[in-house]
Design an enzyme around this catalytic site. Structure first.
Site, PDB file in Angstrom:
ATOM      1  N   GLY A   1       4.013  -6.836  -5.859  1.00 37.90           N
ATOM      2  CA  GLY A   1       4.036  -5.443  -5.396  1.00 37.90           C
ATOM      3  C   GLY A   1       5.029  -5.319  -4.249  1.00 37.90           C
TER       4      GLY A   1
ATOM      5  N   GLY B   1       6.782  -1.739  -2.830  1.00 34.49           N
ATOM      6  CA  GLY B   1       6.018  -0.633  -2.265  1.00 34.49           C
ATOM      7  C   GLY B   1       6.260  -0.462  -0.776  1.00 34.49           C
ATOM      8  CD  GLN B   2       3.697   3.257   3.505  1.00 31.85           C
ATOM      9  OE1 GLN B   2       2.647   3.331   2.874  1.00 31.85           O
ATOM     10  NE2 GLN B   2       3.856   3.824   4.687  1.00 31.85           N
TER      11      GLN B   2
ATOM     12  CG  ASP C   1       7.223  -3.827  -7.661  1.00 34.88           C
ATOM     13  OD1 ASP C   1       6.731  -3.711  -6.527  1.00 34.88           O
ATOM     14  OD2 ASP C   1       7.080  -2.964  -8.551  1.00 34.88           O
ATOM     15  CB  ILE C   2       5.614  -3.324 -12.484  1.00 32.19           C
ATOM     16  CG1 ILE C   2       5.490  -3.114 -13.984  1.00 32.19           C
ATOM     17  CG2 ILE C   2       5.553  -1.992 -11.737  1.00 32.19           C
ATOM     18  CD1 ILE C   2       4.128  -2.625 -14.398  1.00 32.19           C
TER      19      ILE C   2
ATOM     20  CE1 TYR D   1      -6.189   1.894  -2.681  1.00 37.11           C
ATOM     21  CE2 TYR D   1      -7.117   3.283  -0.960  1.00 37.11           C
ATOM     22  CZ  TYR D   1      -6.298   2.242  -1.345  1.00 37.11           C
ATOM     23  OH  TYR D   1      -5.576   1.563  -0.400  1.00 37.11           O
TER      24      TYR D   1
HETATM   25  N1  SER Z   1      -3.222   5.160   2.987  1.00 36.23           N
HETATM   26  C1  SER Z   1      -4.198   4.922   1.975  1.00 36.23           C
HETATM   27  C2  SER Z   1      -4.449   6.135   1.192  1.00 36.23           C
HETATM   28  O1  SER Z   1      -4.347   7.205   1.755  1.00 36.23           O
HETATM   29  C3  SER Z   1      -5.466   4.450   2.602  1.00 36.23           C
HETATM   30  O2  SER Z   1      -5.682   3.149   2.247  1.00 36.23           O
HETATM   31  O3  SER Z   1      -4.759   6.057   0.041  1.00 36.23           O
END
Ligand code: SER
Length: 314
Positions: free
Chosen positions: A9, A12-13, A35-36, A143
């Site tokens: 990953g 990503g950020q 990464d994908i 999530y």
């Molecule tokens: N920054 C993340 C989100 O907003 C929190 O883990 O999903």
């Protein structure tokens, strides 16, 4: 010992900045970015890059066989807002991605594994202010559910198999190098871009929505400090509470006005992310991380704001 570090990953950020920092510490060739998606920045040129879908067990197995990593960072995930648009995919990626990596880390005797959790593990019945390490946790986003379940798996693999896995419950992460990945806290990044470009911003979170946040410099330093800490100091094998600061959109706008006096903050009508934010803590108690591995943030609201504006202006 020579370290071989795999970052899954990496585009990503977090991954973008983590790979750069790890390569500084361990040498470009010893940090494998995965990464994908194709990386669109200099990570690919600086060191090894592999296309990896964390749900593809065969490819993942080949990766472990090829590099025999001593450390693995698993960052691939769907975040809170994107996850609500595709709950099944979020569960599949966040959960099975972790289980695949846990299994391979055991098989290939990976010395240390890092996996991020989130403030999203807390829910409507968790205490909102200075949320403690241990309390009621009733996440209501897919999530958050996947992160809480993942924390339990991490602790299980530590207790049952002795896998040295370490984790942080990140608050909202604010950064300028790479775009945020579809989270509820992303407004706190967009606001800086729009303040500079348009002098105004429409927030999807309401004026008084207070959330815990952290500047990316602190997050990367904290992550590496946790991974470098002696094993016997790590008392939390689920995931550590961690924070840098807390603020509302209104307070952040006030801080931005110290540099852009005419900055205007407006609010959009209802956004689904408001409900997610309302279920999360306002602030976090991270005393366990302070005690165990001397955690201390360097960036408060004013220092972070200055740094964001300077770098985004460039
Ligand atoms: N920054 C993340 C989100 O907003 C929190 O883990 O999903």
């Amino acid at each position: 010992m020579l370290e071989k570090i795999v970052v899954i990953g990496s585009n990503g950020q977090i991954g973008t900045e983590l790979v750069t920092e790890l390569r500084k510490n361990y040498g470009d060739g010893n940090v494998i970015a995965c990464d994908i998606r194709r990386p669109d920045y200099d990570i690919k040129n600086a060191g090894p890059f592999e296309f990896i879908n964390v749900l593809d067990k065969d490819i993942l197995n080949q990766l472990f066989r090829k590099y025999k990593p001593t450390q693995v960072y698993l960052l691939a995930a769907l975040l809170s807002a994107t996850g609500e648009q595709n709950p099944k995919l979020a569960w599949d990626l966040n959960m099975n991605g972790l289980l695949n990596v846990l299994e391979l880390a055991l098989e290939y005797k990976t010395a240390r594994l890092y996996w991020p959790s989130s403030i999203a593990v807390f829910g409507p019945n968790s205490p909102k202010d200075k949320t403690p390490q241990y309390c009621i946790m009733d996440p209501n986003t897919v999530y958050g559910i996947s992160k809480l379940a993942g924390e339990r798996w991490c602790e299980y693999y530590f207790q049952r198999y002795g896998l040295d896995i370490r984790s942080i419950r990140y608050p909202g992460l604010i950064s300028w190098k790479a775009a945020p990945g579809g989270g509820t806290t992303d407004y706190a990044i967009h606001i800086f871009h729009d303040a500079l470009k348009k002098g105004s911003y429409q927030s999807f979170l309401s004026a008084d929505t207070e959330l815990p946040m952290m500047y990316m410099d602190d997050a990367i330093r904290g992550t590496i400090e946790l991974m470098d800490a002696p094993k016997e100091k790590i008392n939390i094998r689920s995931s550590y509470n961690l924070t840098g600061m807390s603020f509302t959109p209104e307070v952040l706008a006030e801080e931005i006005r110290k540099h852009i006096p005419n900055f205007k903050l407006g609010y959009t009508e209802y956004d689904q992310r408001q409900a997610i934010a309302a279920s999360w803590p306002k602030s976090i108690n991270d005393s366990q991380a302070q005690q165990d591995w001397n955690w201390k943030p360097e960036f408060n609201l004013s220092k972070m704001t200055v740094d964001m504006l300077i770098n985004l202006k460039k």
